[in-house]
Design an enzyme around this catalytic site. Structure first.
Site, PDB file in Angstrom:
ATOM      1  N   SER A   8      -6.833  95.061   7.408  1.00 52.95           N
ATOM      2  CA  SER A   8      -7.385  93.898   8.106  1.00 52.95           C
ATOM      3  C   SER A   8      -6.434  92.724   7.927  1.00 52.95           C
ATOM      4  O   SER A   8      -6.216  92.256   6.801  1.00 52.95           O
ATOM      5  CB  SER A   8      -8.755  93.537   7.522  1.00 52.95           C
ATOM      6  N   HIS A  33      -6.548  96.296  12.000  1.00 50.14           N
ATOM      7  CA  HIS A  33      -7.901  95.749  12.173  1.00 50.14           C
ATOM      8  C   HIS A  33      -7.833  94.226  12.325  1.00 50.14           C
ATOM      9  O   HIS A  33      -7.250  93.534  11.492  1.00 50.14           O
ATOM     10  CB  HIS A  33      -8.740  96.126  10.953  1.00 50.14           C
ATOM     11  N   ASP A  35      -9.981  90.799  12.793  1.00 49.23           N
ATOM     12  CA  ASP A  35     -11.314  90.212  12.607  1.00 49.23           C
ATOM     13  C   ASP A  35     -11.448  88.916  13.385  1.00 49.23           C
ATOM     14  O   ASP A  35     -10.818  87.912  13.059  1.00 49.23           O
ATOM     15  CB  ASP A  35     -11.548  89.934  11.118  1.00 49.23           C
ATOM     16  N   MET A  68     -16.893  89.450  15.724  1.00 48.70           N
ATOM     17  CA  MET A  68     -18.038  88.847  15.031  1.00 48.70           C
ATOM     18  C   MET A  68     -18.345  87.540  15.746  1.00 48.70           C
ATOM     19  O   MET A  68     -18.138  86.441  15.230  1.00 48.70           O
ATOM     20  CB  MET A  68     -17.666  88.606  13.553  1.00 48.70           C
ATOM     21  N   MET A 137     -20.823  97.840   8.059  1.00 51.63           N
ATOM     22  CA  MET A 137     -20.360  96.770   7.169  1.00 51.63           C
ATOM     23  C   MET A 137     -20.859  97.058   5.754  1.00 51.63           C
ATOM     24  O   MET A 137     -22.049  97.342   5.539  1.00 51.63           O
ATOM     25  CB  MET A 137     -20.898  95.409   7.623  1.00 51.63           C
ATOM     26  N   ASP A 175     -16.133  98.807   6.404  1.00 50.70           N
ATOM     27  CA  ASP A 175     -15.412  97.532   6.307  1.00 50.70           C
ATOM     28  C   ASP A 175     -16.049  96.649   5.245  1.00 50.70           C
ATOM     29  O   ASP A 175     -17.221  96.278   5.374  1.00 50.70           O
ATOM     30  CB  ASP A 175     -15.474  96.854   7.684  1.00 50.70           C
TER      31      ASP A 175
HETATM   32  C1  DX5 Z   1     -15.278  90.742   6.863  1.00 49.40           C
HETATM   33  C2  DX5 Z   1     -14.237  91.425   7.726  1.00 49.40           C
HETATM   34  C3  DX5 Z   1     -13.401  92.390   6.996  1.00 49.40           C
HETATM   35  C4  DX5 Z   1     -12.598  91.811   5.875  1.00 49.40           C
HETATM   36  C5  DX5 Z   1     -12.531  92.833   4.777  1.00 49.40           C
HETATM   37  O1  DX5 Z   1     -16.117  89.992   7.663  1.00 49.40           O
HETATM   38  O2  DX5 Z   1     -14.863  92.122   8.786  1.00 49.40           O
HETATM   39  O3  DX5 Z   1     -12.597  93.161   7.866  1.00 49.40           O
HETATM   40  O4  DX5 Z   1     -11.285  91.479   6.232  1.00 49.40           O
HETATM   41  O5  DX5 Z   1     -11.918  92.271   3.680  1.00 49.40           O
HETATM   42  P1  DX5 Z   1     -11.820  93.022   2.285  1.00 49.40           P
HETATM   43  O6  DX5 Z   1     -11.147  94.337   2.515  1.00 49.40           O
HETATM   44  O7  DX5 Z   1     -11.004  92.068   1.485  1.00 49.40           O
HETATM   45  O8  DX5 Z   1     -13.225  93.201   1.760  1.00 49.40           O
HETATM   46 ZN    ZN Z   2     -13.671  93.570  10.015  1.00 48.59          ZN
END
Ligand code: DX5
Ligand code: ZN
Length: 227
Positions: A8, A33, A35, A68, A137, A175
């Protein structure tokens, strides 16, 4: 089934985004990925289609765009045009989820539906067979670097059983809180695609981290998958 790693870029150094994307590609990433947060659905603002277009120029890896945002229908065409390969939308944001999934596919992208930690799997009833992937999630969306919520494990397992029972090839993506310590149990529950932000971009050697992940999940197959 091959398991895939999707770094990500939320945790990347945005001042050097192109180099960061190329570095994880070289380090063995399978998808990138992205976000997208709007400050309404989640309490953070990140990036938009222009960032996806910039990423498109520096990598040939699939761009996996996690929306999101409220009213994703409004922006799906723009993200597709910018070069997204996969687009996922939160069930919590879609009043007409079936229509939204069709919209993603009609723009030539692979559709996924995302569920927050407390959203029941029942939200996927009557849509699961239309999806290329489901994103579960394992943190509340909004920020990188949060801890994995353990109740996600049973959710992954139950979804995997449903997918196998229905004879579908839908991928399960997870994720949030994925790291060297958690990835083994997440894989064992039935995950196909692992998103990791801080655990990759916060590490000194991306190749070592990604190969560490691949080593930890090699040979693991979920109990449901072998039914
Ligand atoms: C959170 C995002 C994730 C985030 C994950 O809202 O959707 O993709 O980047 O981060 P880590 O891997 O640090 O938990
Ligand atoms: Zn994400």
């Amino acid at each position: 089934m091959k398991m895939l790693i999707a770094p990500s870029i939320l945790s990347a150094d945005f001042a050097r985004l192109g180099q960061e994307i190329q570095a994880v590609e070289k380090a063995g990433a399978d998808w990138i990925h992205v976000d997208v947060m709007d400050g309404h659905f989640v309490p953070n603002i990140t990036l938009g289609p222009i960032t996806v277009a910039a990423a498109r120029k520096v990598t040939s890896l699939p761009l996996d765009v996690h929306l999101m945002i409220t009213d994703p229908d409004q922006f799906i065409p723009e993200f597709a045009k910018a070069g997204a390969d996969l687009i996922s939308v939160h069930a919590e944001t879609c009043v007409h989820l079936h229509r939204t999934v069709e919209l993603i596919r009609s723009h030539g992208c692979r559709p996924g539906v995302v569920l927050n930690p407390a959203t029941p799997l029942g939200a996927l009833d009557w849509i699961l067979d239309q999806l290329d992937f489901v994103l579960l999630m394992s943190v509340n969306p909004g920020f990188g670097g949060q801890s994995f919520i353990d109740s996600a494990l049973e959710k992954i397992l139950v979804l995997k059983q449903t997918i196998v029972r229905q004879g579908l090839s839908t991928l399960i993506q997870v994720d949030g809180g994925v790291n060297q310590q958690t990835i083994g149990k997440i894989a064992a529950a039935g995950t196909d695609v692992f998103v990791a932000g801080s655990a990759i971009f916060g590490s000194p050697d991306y190749a070592q981290t990604i190969s560490g992940f691949k080593g930890a999940i090699a040979g693991i197959s979920s109990p449901a998958a072998s039914n």
